[in-house]
Design a protein around this motif. Structure first.
Motif, PDB file in Angstrom:
ATOM      1  N   LEU A   1      -1.349 -16.553   7.941  1.00  0.00           N
ATOM      2  CA  LEU A   1      -2.304 -16.435   9.037  1.00  0.00           C
ATOM      3  C   LEU A   1      -2.585 -17.773   9.726  1.00  0.00           C
TER       4      LEU A   1
ATOM      5  N   TRP B   1      -1.096 -18.458  13.283  1.00  0.00           N
ATOM      6  CA  TRP B   1      -1.752 -17.567  14.249  1.00  0.00           C
ATOM      7  C   TRP B   1      -3.125 -18.130  14.632  1.00  0.00           C
ATOM      8  N   LEU B   2      -3.895 -18.526  13.629  1.00  0.00           N
ATOM      9  CA  LEU B   2      -5.219 -19.083  13.890  1.00  0.00           C
ATOM     10  C   LEU B   2      -5.129 -20.397  14.670  1.00  0.00           C
TER      11      LEU B   2
ATOM     12  N   VAL C   1      -6.458 -10.232  12.131  1.00  0.00           N
ATOM     13  CA  VAL C   1      -6.596 -10.971  10.873  1.00  0.00           C
ATOM     14  C   VAL C   1      -7.501 -10.221   9.915  1.00  0.00           C
TER      15      VAL C   1
ATOM     16  N   THR D   1      -4.454 -19.660  18.360  1.00  0.00           N
ATOM     17  CA  THR D   1      -5.670 -19.156  19.003  1.00  0.00           C
ATOM     18  C   THR D   1      -6.668 -20.280  19.238  1.00  0.00           C
ATOM     19  N   ALA D   2      -6.822 -21.164  18.258  1.00  0.00           N
ATOM     20  CA  ALA D   2      -7.717 -22.314  18.414  1.00  0.00           C
ATOM     21  C   ALA D   2      -7.257 -23.188  19.579  1.00  0.00           C
TER      22      ALA D   2
ATOM     23  N   THR E   1      -7.120 -11.543  17.806  1.00  0.00           N
ATOM     24  CA  THR E   1      -6.902 -12.340  16.593  1.00  0.00           C
ATOM     25  C   THR E   1      -7.927 -11.983  15.539  1.00  0.00           C
TER      26      THR E   1
ATOM     27  N   TRP F   1     -14.748 -12.717  11.844  1.00  0.00           N
ATOM     28  CA  TRP F   1     -14.450 -11.615  12.766  1.00  0.00           C
ATOM     29  C   TRP F   1     -15.608 -11.399  13.717  1.00  0.00           C
TER      30      TRP F   1
ATOM     31  N   LEU G   1     -12.496 -18.029   9.738  1.00  0.00           N
ATOM     32  CA  LEU G   1     -11.291 -17.305   9.321  1.00  0.00           C
ATOM     33  C   LEU G   1     -10.330 -18.233   8.578  1.00  0.00           C
ATOM     34  N   THR G   2     -10.267 -19.489   8.992  1.00  0.00           N
ATOM     35  CA  THR G   2      -9.468 -20.473   8.258  1.00  0.00           C
ATOM     36  C   THR G   2     -10.054 -20.698   6.871  1.00  0.00           C
TER      37      THR G   2
ATOM     38  N   LEU H   1     -13.059 -18.984  14.374  1.00  0.00           N
ATOM     39  CA  LEU H   1     -11.724 -19.385  13.915  1.00  0.00           C
ATOM     40  C   LEU H   1     -11.811 -20.304  12.692  1.00  0.00           C
TER      41      LEU H   1
END
Length: 395
Positions: free
Chosen positions: A370, A373-374, A225, A377-378, A221, A312, A285-286, A282
């Motif tokens: 995105l 997807w995030l 991303v 993963t969270a 991820t 990342w 990235l959000t 995460l």
């Protein structure tokens, strides 16, 4: 391995990482420009860059499996020498105005990267359990040097020899040869030799473990991303009337955001735990996605890309650290190969889809895609976090 030897080996791997990333950044900086000069069709200008990623994807699994048999030093030196040959072939391709030769050269540079993907795992293998997260992070910190050195060497070599950019790839060959020389001094225990009586579990059994799957999902991820958004950024900025200098500065800030935190990410993992750091990645990235909604000015792009880089870093280093818990020394070859191959495929998908989605949806909407997807993963990280806490409570 004693304290002094352990730290010296990690330092060597960090230096090798800096040279590897410098070579990759050089291809990213001038590969498309060189391709545009000699491509028969402008749409093929970025073929040398695509060939580099293809080379990495092709080499990753064979490199890991071969190093499991012959050892890290032999594999890493061989990979670097392949990169030297790639730099020379790319330079010859430019001199002969052959896009095919140029792309073959950059594909070999990508194969070098396929071997070098495992520097971080080698750092984990020379480090003890306490130092392991910091060892992985310190190796990736070599990218800080690359963020400055790569573009500078690419620009230096550009006008050095006619045709233009020939010198850039010859310099790439030289720094890769230096990397090969450094790696001759590497001393990594051979996990297979150390565990000759243990053949390990079947690879499918290793991969099906929740620890392995969460580590892989997190790192993939982070990579997917990051590459998706980074690839689209220069095009988006130029499309919103920023000049190329601004776009280049934002990318440089992003790369520094990717690697500067490596100096303390390992310490944070050791203090707060790997799952907390992955979850923080995460969140960052959000934050990148939300910052893209703030506008299309320079500050908006720069702040979003910095968050993208740091997010990342936390997710990728965290995922790598967690993965080392999922396999025994005898299982490391296949386990690492599958992990990195899938991560590279996700990154390839991100790079290939970014341009089309930017064109179809625009900068802000493509980033909004995105969020699901995030969120998934969270959810995986939280689920595994609770499962581990429950298991610890029972014991």
């Amino acid at each position: 391995m004693n304290w002094t030897s352990m730290h010296s080996q990690v330092l060597l791997l960090s230096a090798a990482q800096a040279l590897l990333q410098s070579a990759s950044v050089m291809v990213m900086t001038v590969g498309g420009l060189a391709g545009a000069l000699i491509a028969p069709d402008p749409q093929l200008a970025t073929a040398p860059i695509a060939a580099m990623f293809l080379g990495t994807a092709i080499a990753t699994v064979p490199a890991s499996m071969w190093m499991a048999r012959v050892g890290r030093r032999t594999g890493f030196v061989t990979g670097a020498l392949i990169g030297v040959v790639g730099g020379i072939i790319a330079a010859v391709g430019i001199a002969m105005r052959s896009l095919l030769l140029l792309s073959l050269g950059t594909m070999l540079v990508g194969a070098y990267s396929g071997f070098a993907q495992f520097y971080r795992f080698a750092a984990a293998e020379v480090a003890d359990e306490t130092f392991r997260p910091r060892a992985i992070a310190f190796v990736l910190a070599g990218g800080v040097v690359a963020a400055i050195l790569g573009p500078a060497l690419a620009r230096l070599g550009g006008p050095l020899i006619d045709p233009v950019y020939t010198g850039s790839f010859l310099i790439l060959g030289v720094i890769t040869l230096i990397a090969a020389g450094l790696l001759v001094g590497l001393r990594v225990p051979n996990p297979v030799a150390a565990a000759s009586t243990d053949r390990g579990r079947p690879l499918a059994q290793v991969v099906r473990q929740p620890t392995y799957l969460v580590a892989l999902f997190g790192a993939a991820t982070g990579m997917g991303v990051m590459i998706y958004a980074m690839t689209a950024t220069p095009l988006a900025m130029v499309g919103h009337r920023h000049d190329l200098a601004d776009a280049a500065l934002v990318i440089q800030m992003h790369v520094l955001g990717m690697y500067l935190p490596s100096f303390f990410t390992g310490t944070l993992i050791a203090r707060f735990g790997v799952l907390r750091i992955m979850f923080t990645g995460l969140i960052l990235l959000t934050a990148h996605v939300l910052l893209t909604l703030s506008g299309t000015g320079f500050v908006s792009f720069a702040s979003a890309l910095i968050m993208l880089g740091v997010g990342w870093n936390f997710l990728y280093i965290g995922g790598t650290t967690l993965l080392t818990r999922a396999y025994t020394p005898a299982e490391h070859g296949g386990a690492q190969a599958v992990n990195d191959f899938i991560i590279i495929l996700v990154g390839l998908f991100g790079s290939l889809s970014a341009g089309a989605l930017l064109q179809a949806l625009g900068w802000q909407t493509m980033n909004l895609l995105l969020l699901p997807w995030l969120a998934v993963t969270a959810g995986a990280v939280i689920w595994f976090w609770r499962a581990e806490a429950k298991l610890q409570a029972q014991t």
